[in-house]
Motif scaffolding. Structure first.
Motif, PDB file in Angstrom:
ATOM      1  N   LEU A  60       0.823  -1.209   0.000  1.00 41.35           N
ATOM      2  CA  LEU A  60       0.000   0.000   0.000  1.00 41.35           C
ATOM      3  C   LEU A  60       0.855   1.257   0.000  1.00 41.35           C
ATOM      4  O   LEU A  60       0.472   2.272  -0.598  1.00 41.35           O
ATOM      5  CB  LEU A  60      -0.932  -0.005   1.213  1.00 41.35           C
ATOM      6  CG  LEU A  60      -2.077  -1.015   1.166  1.00 41.35           C
ATOM      7  CD1 LEU A  60      -2.832  -1.024   2.488  1.00 41.35           C
ATOM      8  CD2 LEU A  60      -3.021  -0.705   0.010  1.00 41.35           C
ATOM      9  N   ALA A  61       2.015   1.200   0.646  1.00 35.36           N
ATOM     10  CA  ALA A  61       2.915   2.357   0.624  1.00 35.36           C
ATOM     11  C   ALA A  61       3.405   2.630  -0.793  1.00 35.36           C
ATOM     12  O   ALA A  61       3.427   3.784  -1.250  1.00 35.36           O
ATOM     13  CB  ALA A  61       4.097   2.116   1.557  1.00 35.36           C
ATOM     14  N   ILE A  62       3.786   1.572  -1.511  1.00 37.48           N
ATOM     15  CA  ILE A  62       4.239   1.727  -2.900  1.00 37.48           C
ATOM     16  C   ILE A  62       3.060   2.114  -3.793  1.00 37.48           C
ATOM     17  O   ILE A  62       3.195   2.955  -4.697  1.00 37.48           O
ATOM     18  CB  ILE A  62       4.895   0.430  -3.407  1.00 37.48           C
ATOM     19  CG1 ILE A  62       6.133   0.080  -2.561  1.00 37.48           C
ATOM     20  CG2 ILE A  62       5.280   0.560  -4.879  1.00 37.48           C
ATOM     21  CD1 ILE A  62       7.246   1.090  -2.636  1.00 37.48           C
ATOM     22  N   TRP A  63       1.904   1.524  -3.553  1.00 34.53           N
ATOM     23  CA  TRP A  63       0.713   1.842  -4.351  1.00 34.53           C
ATOM     24  C   TRP A  63       0.420   3.335  -4.298  1.00 34.53           C
ATOM     25  O   TRP A  63       0.178   3.972  -5.318  1.00 34.53           O
ATOM     26  CB  TRP A  63      -0.477   1.048  -3.826  1.00 34.53           C
ATOM     27  CG  TRP A  63      -1.716   1.213  -4.644  1.00 34.53           C
ATOM     28  CD1 TRP A  63      -2.643   2.210  -4.553  1.00 34.53           C
ATOM     29  CD2 TRP A  63      -2.157   0.363  -5.706  1.00 34.53           C
ATOM     30  NE1 TRP A  63      -3.641   2.030  -5.481  1.00 34.53           N
ATOM     31  CE2 TRP A  63      -3.371   0.909  -6.203  1.00 34.53           C
ATOM     32  CE3 TRP A  63      -1.664  -0.807  -6.282  1.00 34.53           C
ATOM     33  CZ2 TRP A  63      -4.080   0.317  -7.243  1.00 34.53           C
ATOM     34  CZ3 TRP A  63      -2.374  -1.391  -7.313  1.00 34.53           C
ATOM     35  CH2 TRP A  63      -3.564  -0.834  -7.791  1.00 34.53           C
ATOM     36  N   ASP A  64       0.439   3.889  -3.094  1.00 36.13           N
ATOM     37  CA  ASP A  64       0.159   5.317  -2.956  1.00 36.13           C
ATOM     38  C   ASP A  64       1.203   6.161  -3.668  1.00 36.13           C
ATOM     39  O   ASP A  64       0.882   7.176  -4.293  1.00 36.13           O
ATOM     40  CB  ASP A  64       0.110   5.708  -1.475  1.00 36.13           C
ATOM     41  CG  ASP A  64      -1.221   5.368  -0.824  1.00 36.13           C
ATOM     42  OD1 ASP A  64      -2.176   5.042  -1.555  1.00 36.13           O
ATOM     43  OD2 ASP A  64      -1.305   5.416   0.416  1.00 36.13           O
ATOM     44  N   ALA A  65       2.462   5.756  -3.577  1.00 37.47           N
ATOM     45  CA  ALA A  65       3.523   6.521  -4.233  1.00 37.47           C
ATOM     46  C   ALA A  65       3.333   6.532  -5.750  1.00 37.47           C
ATOM     47  O   ALA A  65       3.526   7.558  -6.406  1.00 37.47           O
ATOM     48  CB  ALA A  65       4.887   5.936  -3.867  1.00 37.47           C
ATOM     49  N   VAL A  66       2.944   5.387  -6.312  1.00 42.10           N
ATOM     50  CA  VAL A  66       2.696   5.303  -7.752  1.00 42.10           C
ATOM     51  C   VAL A  66       1.414   6.045  -8.113  1.00 42.10           C
ATOM     52  O   VAL A  66       1.369   6.813  -9.080  1.00 42.10           O
ATOM     53  CB  VAL A  66       2.614   3.830  -8.199  1.00 42.10           C
ATOM     54  CG1 VAL A  66       2.144   3.729  -9.648  1.00 42.10           C
ATOM     55  CG2 VAL A  66       3.964   3.140  -8.027  1.00 42.10           C
ATOM     56  N   ARG A  67       0.363   5.830  -7.335  1.00 42.55           N
ATOM     57  CA  ARG A  67      -0.950   6.397  -7.629  1.00 42.55           C
ATOM     58  C   ARG A  67      -0.954   7.921  -7.561  1.00 42.55           C
ATOM     59  O   ARG A  67      -1.542   8.597  -8.402  1.00 42.55           O
ATOM     60  CB  ARG A  67      -1.966   5.839  -6.626  1.00 42.55           C
ATOM     61  CG  ARG A  67      -3.374   6.358  -6.758  1.00 42.55           C
ATOM     62  CD  ARG A  67      -4.285   5.679  -5.749  1.00 42.55           C
ATOM     63  NE  ARG A  67      -3.936   6.024  -4.374  1.00 42.55           N
ATOM     64  CZ  ARG A  67      -4.504   7.005  -3.683  1.00 42.55           C
ATOM     65  NH1 ARG A  67      -5.427   7.754  -4.256  1.00 42.55           N
ATOM     66  NH2 ARG A  67      -4.155   7.243  -2.442  1.00 42.55           N
ATOM     67  N   ARG A  80       6.557   7.118   3.428  1.00 47.54           N
ATOM     68  CA  ARG A  80       5.370   6.278   3.273  1.00 47.54           C
ATOM     69  C   ARG A  80       5.482   5.002   4.103  1.00 47.54           C
ATOM     70  O   ARG A  80       4.504   4.557   4.706  1.00 47.54           O
ATOM     71  CB  ARG A  80       5.160   5.909   1.800  1.00 47.54           C
ATOM     72  CG  ARG A  80       4.914   7.061   0.842  1.00 47.54           C
ATOM     73  CD  ARG A  80       3.743   7.912   1.224  1.00 47.54           C
ATOM     74  NE  ARG A  80       2.514   7.137   1.416  1.00 47.54           N
ATOM     75  CZ  ARG A  80       1.387   7.630   1.905  1.00 47.54           C
ATOM     76  NH1 ARG A  80       1.331   8.901   2.264  1.00 47.54           N
ATOM     77  NH2 ARG A  80       0.320   6.876   2.050  1.00 47.54           N
ATOM     78  N   PHE A  81       6.662   4.403   4.140  1.00 43.05           N
ATOM     79  CA  PHE A  81       6.852   3.183   4.927  1.00 43.05           C
ATOM     80  C   PHE A  81       6.568   3.449   6.402  1.00 43.05           C
ATOM     81  O   PHE A  81       5.897   2.662   7.074  1.00 43.05           O
ATOM     82  CB  PHE A  81       8.277   2.654   4.773  1.00 43.05           C
ATOM     83  CG  PHE A  81       8.623   2.159   3.402  1.00 43.05           C
ATOM     84  CD1 PHE A  81       7.652   1.891   2.452  1.00 43.05           C
ATOM     85  CD2 PHE A  81       9.950   1.964   3.044  1.00 43.05           C
ATOM     86  CE1 PHE A  81       7.982   1.433   1.180  1.00 43.05           C
ATOM     87  CE2 PHE A  81      10.294   1.496   1.782  1.00 43.05           C
ATOM     88  CZ  PHE A  81       9.311   1.238   0.853  1.00 43.05           C
ATOM     89  N   GLY A  99      11.568  -2.951  14.519  1.00 40.49           N
ATOM     90  CA  GLY A  99      12.129  -2.141  15.585  1.00 40.49           C
ATOM     91  C   GLY A  99      12.561  -0.766  15.110  1.00 40.49           C
ATOM     92  O   GLY A  99      12.362   0.237  15.801  1.00 40.49           O
ATOM     93  N   VAL A 100      13.140  -0.722  13.913  1.00 40.98           N
ATOM     94  CA  VAL A 100      13.558   0.559  13.342  1.00 40.98           C
ATOM     95  C   VAL A 100      12.336   1.408  13.014  1.00 40.98           C
ATOM     96  O   VAL A 100      12.299   2.614  13.289  1.00 40.98           O
ATOM     97  CB  VAL A 100      14.431   0.341  12.092  1.00 40.98           C
ATOM     98  CG1 VAL A 100      14.741   1.669  11.416  1.00 40.98           C
ATOM     99  CG2 VAL A 100      15.732  -0.366  12.448  1.00 40.98           C
ATOM    100  N   LEU A 101      11.310   0.802  12.410  1.00 44.04           N
ATOM    101  CA  LEU A 101      10.093   1.540  12.087  1.00 44.04           C
ATOM    102  C   LEU A 101       9.462   2.138  13.336  1.00 44.04           C
ATOM    103  O   LEU A 101       9.015   3.290  13.331  1.00 44.04           O
ATOM    104  CB  LEU A 101       9.091   0.616  11.394  1.00 44.04           C
ATOM    105  CG  LEU A 101       9.335   0.288   9.920  1.00 44.04           C
ATOM    106  CD1 LEU A 101       8.382  -0.815   9.474  1.00 44.04           C
ATOM    107  CD2 LEU A 101       9.174   1.519   9.040  1.00 44.04           C
ATOM    108  N   ALA A 148      16.371  -0.432  -2.984  1.00 36.11           N
ATOM    109  CA  ALA A 148      17.630  -0.008  -2.383  1.00 36.11           C
ATOM    110  C   ALA A 148      17.461   0.599  -0.997  1.00 36.11           C
ATOM    111  O   ALA A 148      18.414   0.650  -0.217  1.00 36.11           O
ATOM    112  CB  ALA A 148      18.338   0.979  -3.304  1.00 36.11           C
ATOM    113  N   ILE A 149      16.261   1.030  -0.662  1.00 32.27           N
ATOM    114  CA  ILE A 149      16.032   1.591   0.673  1.00 32.27           C
ATOM    115  C   ILE A 149      16.267   0.551   1.748  1.00 32.27           C
ATOM    116  O   ILE A 149      16.852   0.834   2.796  1.00 32.27           O
ATOM    117  CB  ILE A 149      14.595   2.138   0.779  1.00 32.27           C
ATOM    118  CG1 ILE A 149      14.412   3.308  -0.188  1.00 32.27           C
ATOM    119  CG2 ILE A 149      14.282   2.581   2.212  1.00 32.27           C
ATOM    120  CD1 ILE A 149      12.967   3.759  -0.301  1.00 32.27           C
TER     121      ILE A 149
END
Length: 282
Positions: A60-67, A80-81, A99-101, A148-149
């Motif tokens: 969904l994070a990638i979807w929003d970025a594309v959309r 977004r992540f 844990g990082v998130l 790459a992220i």
């Protein structure tokens, strides 16, 4: 095919595959063989039946970025992540990444804390929406940026590119489904995409995509594909999410997800109705 109906079908397919596969992830082969009937969400410790996992949430994070068509940059994607995780925490994330998130408030902090050296399947599992992009070079470029992220390795990037191109091949009607493996071997060289996967699926990007591709090519009905993806055993939710999401992009596929699984899919703030309401453009 990139209309509202198609976008709904893709997202619901990913979520159903993810939620169904989550009940079988790394279970014993005899358990999978006995209970993989494609008719119910299996209860598993730590997971609520019918609830999707990190695979769908990151998608969904990638979807929003594309959309939304914003700047497809590491900072924007990292934002977004972080956002999708904090708005709706759920199980399935790798312990270290989660844990990082949790510790980050924005994408800048995430990029500073991450060590993107993994070749696991986290980049691949969220890449189906990249198929909506307009060209093969753009799919490959965006897949590399987003991978790459977190997975800045040859396998992490290649697996992300392969998933994006699988969806793109179907959405843009670039050929028959039977020609997909050859298409991948041309555009993501270095992996034997034409060789069927036959083993348990590890938490590895290339292995996960090869398994999803094998199942996708072997079936023509989503109901059969769901069971085939899970039958490999191992990381079943990622294989099923990728395979089902890509199948929704192909006119050759019968879109016959069991209605009991669609009805049983979670319907909270970001559940079934939310997925149905998302479109491919503003």
């Amino acid at each position: 095919m990139s209309d509202v109906k198609t976008s709904q079908r893709i997202l619901l397919s990913i979520a159903v595959g993810d939620a169904y596969g989550a009940g079988f992830e790394f279970e014993a082969p005899e358990v999978v063989e006995r209970e993989n009937d494609g008719k119910h969400y299996r209860k598993r410790a730590g997971f609520t039946p019918g609830h999707y996992t990190d695979d769908t949430q990151m998608t969904l994070a990638i979807w929003d970025a594309v959309r939304l068509g914003g700047p497809f940059t590491p900072r924007y994607l990292a934002d977004r992540f972080v956002y999708v995780y904090h708005r709706d925490p759920r199980p399935g994330y790798a312990r270290g990444f989660e844990g990082v998130l949790k510790a980050c408030k924005n994408g800048t902090e995430l990029l500073e804390k991450l060590k993107p050296t993994s070749d696991r399947n986290g980049a691949a599992m969220r890449s189906v929406p990249l198929g909506l992009l307009l060209s093969i070079p753009k799919v490959k470029a965006y897949a590399k940026i987003q991978a790459a992220i977190t997975h800045n390795t040859p396998g992490g990037i290649a697996s992300s590119q392969a998933v994006g191109l699988m969806a793109h091949f179907g959405l843009k009607r670039l050929g028959k489904l039977s020609e997909l493996a050859a298409f991948l071997e041309k555009n993501v060289p270095g992996t034997p995409w034409s060789e069927p996967w036959k083993e348990e699926v590890p938490l590895h990007g290339i292995a996960t995509v090869r398994a999803a591709l094998t199942a996708l090519l072997a079936c023509r009905k989503q109901s059969n594909l769901l069971r085939a993806a899970v039958a490999f055993t191992g990381d079943t939710d990622s294989v099923a999410a990728i395979a089902l999401g890509c199948s929704a992009c192909f006119a050759e596929y019968q879109q016959d997800l069991p209605s009991v699984l669609i009805r049983g899919l979670e319907n909270g703030p970001y559940g079934r109705d939310y997925l149905k309401a998302l479109e491919t453009t503003k």
